[in-house]
Design an enzyme around this catalytic site. Structure first.
Site, PDB file in Angstrom:
ATOM      1  N   GLY A  11       0.741  -1.236  -0.010  1.00 47.90           N
ATOM      2  CA  GLY A  11       0.047   0.244  -0.035  1.00 47.90           C
ATOM      3  C   GLY A  11       0.866   1.235   0.091  1.00 47.90           C
ATOM      4  O   GLY A  11       1.854   1.405  -0.461  1.00 47.90           O
ATOM      5  N   ALA A 163       5.272  12.350   4.071  1.00 44.04           N
ATOM      6  CA  ALA A 163       3.869  12.942   4.023  1.00 44.04           C
ATOM      7  C   ALA A 163       3.450  12.725   2.504  1.00 44.04           C
ATOM      8  O   ALA A 163       4.207  12.776   1.802  1.00 44.04           O
ATOM      9  CB  ALA A 163       4.270  14.571   4.404  1.00 44.04           C
ATOM     10  N   CYS A 271      -3.631  10.282   8.967  1.00 48.86           N
ATOM     11  CA  CYS A 271      -2.641   9.977  10.064  1.00 48.86           C
ATOM     12  C   CYS A 271      -2.864  10.849  11.447  1.00 48.86           C
ATOM     13  O   CYS A 271      -3.153  10.095  12.392  1.00 48.86           O
ATOM     14  CB  CYS A 271      -1.262  10.097   9.872  1.00 48.86           C
TER      15      CYS A 271
HETATM   16  C1  UDX Z   1       1.258  13.813   8.167  1.00 48.49           C
HETATM   17  C2  UDX Z   1       2.656  13.992   8.564  1.00 48.49           C
HETATM   18  O1  UDX Z   1       3.533  15.312   7.860  1.00 48.49           O
HETATM   19  C3  UDX Z   1       3.652  12.861   8.231  1.00 48.49           C
HETATM   20  O2  UDX Z   1       4.958  12.948   8.766  1.00 48.49           O
HETATM   21  C4  UDX Z   1       3.086  11.409   8.767  1.00 48.49           C
HETATM   22  O3  UDX Z   1       3.944  10.452   8.185  1.00 48.49           O
HETATM   23  C5  UDX Z   1       1.648  11.424   8.039  1.00 48.49           C
HETATM   24  O4  UDX Z   1       0.895  12.396   8.416  1.00 48.49           O
HETATM   25  P1  UDX Z   1       0.280  14.074   5.698  1.00 48.49           P
HETATM   26  O5  UDX Z   1      -1.130  13.552   6.493  1.00 48.49           O
HETATM   27  O6  UDX Z   1       0.358  13.588   4.436  1.00 48.49           O
HETATM   28  O7  UDX Z   1       1.490  13.924   6.521  1.00 48.49           O
HETATM   29  O8  UDX Z   1       0.094  15.655   5.693  1.00 48.49           O
HETATM   30  P2  UDX Z   1       0.537  17.079   6.075  1.00 48.49           P
HETATM   31  O9  UDX Z   1       1.262  17.651   4.915  1.00 48.49           O
HETATM   32  O10 UDX Z   1       1.331  16.762   7.291  1.00 48.49           O
HETATM   33  O11 UDX Z   1      -0.643  17.800   6.359  1.00 48.49           O
HETATM   34  C6  UDX Z   1      -1.818  17.190   7.252  1.00 48.49           C
HETATM   35  C7  UDX Z   1      -2.769  18.321   7.326  1.00 48.49           C
HETATM   36  O12 UDX Z   1      -2.540  19.496   8.128  1.00 48.49           O
HETATM   37  C8  UDX Z   1      -3.391  18.874   5.988  1.00 48.49           C
HETATM   38  O13 UDX Z   1      -4.862  18.637   6.095  1.00 48.49           O
HETATM   39  C9  UDX Z   1      -3.011  20.278   5.981  1.00 48.49           C
HETATM   40  O14 UDX Z   1      -3.581  21.018   5.324  1.00 48.49           O
HETATM   41  C10 UDX Z   1      -2.916  20.752   7.689  1.00 48.49           C
HETATM   42  N1  UDX Z   1      -1.856  21.758   7.699  1.00 48.49           N
HETATM   43  C11 UDX Z   1      -0.598  21.552   7.713  1.00 48.49           C
HETATM   44  C12 UDX Z   1      -2.322  22.989   8.254  1.00 48.49           C
HETATM   45  O15 UDX Z   1      -3.621  23.184   8.445  1.00 48.49           O
HETATM   46  N2  UDX Z   1      -1.410  24.069   8.524  1.00 48.49           N
HETATM   47  C13 UDX Z   1      -0.026  23.540   8.413  1.00 48.49           C
HETATM   48  O16 UDX Z   1       0.707  24.532   8.623  1.00 48.49           O
HETATM   49  C14 UDX Z   1       0.467  22.515   7.950  1.00 48.49           C
END
Ligand code: UDX
Length: 454
Positions: A11, A163, A271
């Site tokens: 996956g 991420a 996550c």
């Molecule tokens: C996250 C972690 O970053 C990663 O290390 C882990 O392994 C999996 O979860 P991901 O879910 O792909 O990764 O997205 P990420 O870019 O971290 O954003 C998560 C959420 O937070 C998004 O909805 C994004 O819009 C939000 N976000 C992120 C904010 O609202 N503000 C920010 O400053 C950063």
């Protein structure tokens, strides 16, 4: 004979992790196995658009290693039998039923993988947990192996920190690789593989439980920063401050740093919520209700953030949304992915529909089917999907920007303002639109965390 790795689970975690490993270590023989034949067939395909997941740069590396150091197969038993090292990368959703429902991780897939390993493993083998799992899952594995196998099995925890959208880069150039275990030789063996492309000082060695807990904690801290900045955004709006200026000012303190300080409609993705729930469950389990309460509040603030945006929209549109047309710009939880899991858009759209709004939803990558599935609205006529973005503004009362896709930054404001009903509102939940530009065409703009003029 070359070193043989088997990875159970083809996956989102197993695929990219093994593709990058195979590319950096051509001497390895890596077999990624899964019972899902369709998924395995897709990975065995050289046409980039047919790969089971999209990540920038992944298709090129996949093409380079497929059939050389990397293989995909449904023959789970055979490749476990042949392996020197077995990675477990199956998914661990939050439990839906029974004890711990809604908080604890569902370990069915992990247990199944462990039992299959115990049945087929031959000779001394290292088993590596790479899926996100609750602390002390290694205990479960140990017990299953002890009772069901006479082979010498060492367990390591090697959580992933990828991420979406930057998974390949996160794997090629990680901030750190974490290896937890209690057998030094096994730790060295896995560290030796990573040393092919990761500088030694970035490979951290810990005990099993620290590695398991660090993974959950990293995500919880990131999510906590977002909830924190979202509370301050609301304070900015009331006090006349601007969230981007406040974030800039606090981020300049090197102890705080600039990352993860963007206010928004709340965090989504597969996550953050799941891992925090996991931490909450663990805290309760270990008799620490105050710790559980503290982490739960990160989720409470996330729910509140979404709810306050809906309330605000209702307020600005004269306290009723009945029959009003609202354009939704973006549905994925962040740009450059087609993933809508836990996207704030799901909750906000559902609330707007409950208030009687008519939604016209646009997203460059999310599929109509996935949005359909996520929104359980009663009247299908209240939602339309308009691929022609500009025409969706016809007769609209408002637009809500929920995902900061670049195309939404350069719309034809003049034309769309002539399409919309007056007074027309834009709700920018990501704080990315240009105020002067919109106001120039008579559009009202509410931006998150922008105080003083609302
Ligand atoms: C996250 C972690 O970053 C990663 O290390 C882990 O392994 C999996 O979860 P991901 O879910 O792909 O990764 O997205 P990420 O870019 O971290 O954003 C998560 C959420 O937070 C998004 O909805 C994004 O819009 C939000 N976000 C992120 C904010 O609202 N503000 C920010 O400053 C950063």
């Amino acid at each position: 004979m070359s070193y043989r790795i088997c990875c159970i689970g083809a996956g989102y975690v197993g695929g990219p992790s093994m593709i990058v490993m195979a590319d950096s270590c051509p001497g390895l023989q890596i077999h990624v196995v899964d019972h899902d034949k369709q998924r395995i067939d897709s990975w065995n395909n050289l046409i980039a658009k047919d790969l089971p997941i999209y990540e920038p740069g992944l298709d090129e590396i996949h093409k380079r290693v497929l059939g050389k150091s990397l293989f995909f197969s449904t023959d789970v038993e055979l490749y476990i039998k042949n392996a020197d090292m077995v990675f477990i990368t199956v998914n661990t959703p939050t439990k839906i039923n029974g004890h711990g429902a809604g908080e604890a991780a569902d370990l069915t897939n992990i247990e199944l993988a462990a039992r299959t390993i115990a049945e087929f493993v031959k000779g001394t083998t290292i088993v590596v947990e790479r899926s996100t799992i609750p602390v002390r899952t290694a205990d479960v594995l140990k017990r299953i192996f002890r009772k069901n196998s006479s082979e010498n099995i060492h367990i390591l925890s090697n959580p992933e920190f990828m991420a979406q959208g930057s998974a390949v880069q996160d794997l090629i150039s990680p901030d750190r690789v974490l290896i937890g275990g209690d057998d030094q030789r096994a730790i060295d063996e896995l560290a030796g593989i990573y040393q092919h492309w990761v500088p030694s000082e970035r490979i951290l060695r810990t005990n099993l439980w620290s590695a398991e807990l660090a993974k959950l904690t990293a995500n919880a801290f990131l999510a906590q920063r977002i909830s924190s900045v979202n509370t301050i955004a609301a304070l900015c709006e009331s006090s006349g401050a601007h969230i981007d200026e406040v974030a800039q000012a606090i981020g300049a303190d090197r102890r705080i740093g600039h990352h993860f300080l963007r206010a928004g409609p709340g965090f989504g993705g597969s996550c953050f919520r799941k891992d925090i729930l996991n931490l909450v469950y663990l805290s309760h389990y270990f008799g620490l209700p105050d710790v559980a309460y503290y982490w739960r509040s990160v989720l409470t603030i996330n729910d509140w953030t979404r709810a306050r945006i809906t309330e605000l929209i209702i307020n600005k549109l004269f306290s009723t949304l009945q029959g009003k047309k609202i354009v939704i710009l973006g549905f994925t939880f962040k740009p450059h992915t087609n993933d809508i899991r836990e996207s704030p858009a799901i909750y906000i759209c559902q609330d707007l529909l409950d208030e009687g709004a008519m939604l016209s939803i646009h997203d460059p990558m999310a599929t109509i089917e996935s949005i359909h599935q996520a929104l359980s609205w009663q009247s299908p006529s209240s939602v339309t999907f308009n691929q022609d973005l500009m025409s969706s503004f016809r007769e609209a009362d408002a637009a809500v920007l929920l995902t900061e896709w670049p195309i939404y930054l350069k719309l034809d404001w003049k034309l769309l303002s002539s399409y919309m009903r007056s007074p027309a509102w834009f709700f920018d939940t990501r704080n990315v639109l240009n105020r002067a530009e919109l106001e120039n065409y008579g559009l009202n703009l509410w931006s998150i965390g922008f105080g003083g003029i609302h």
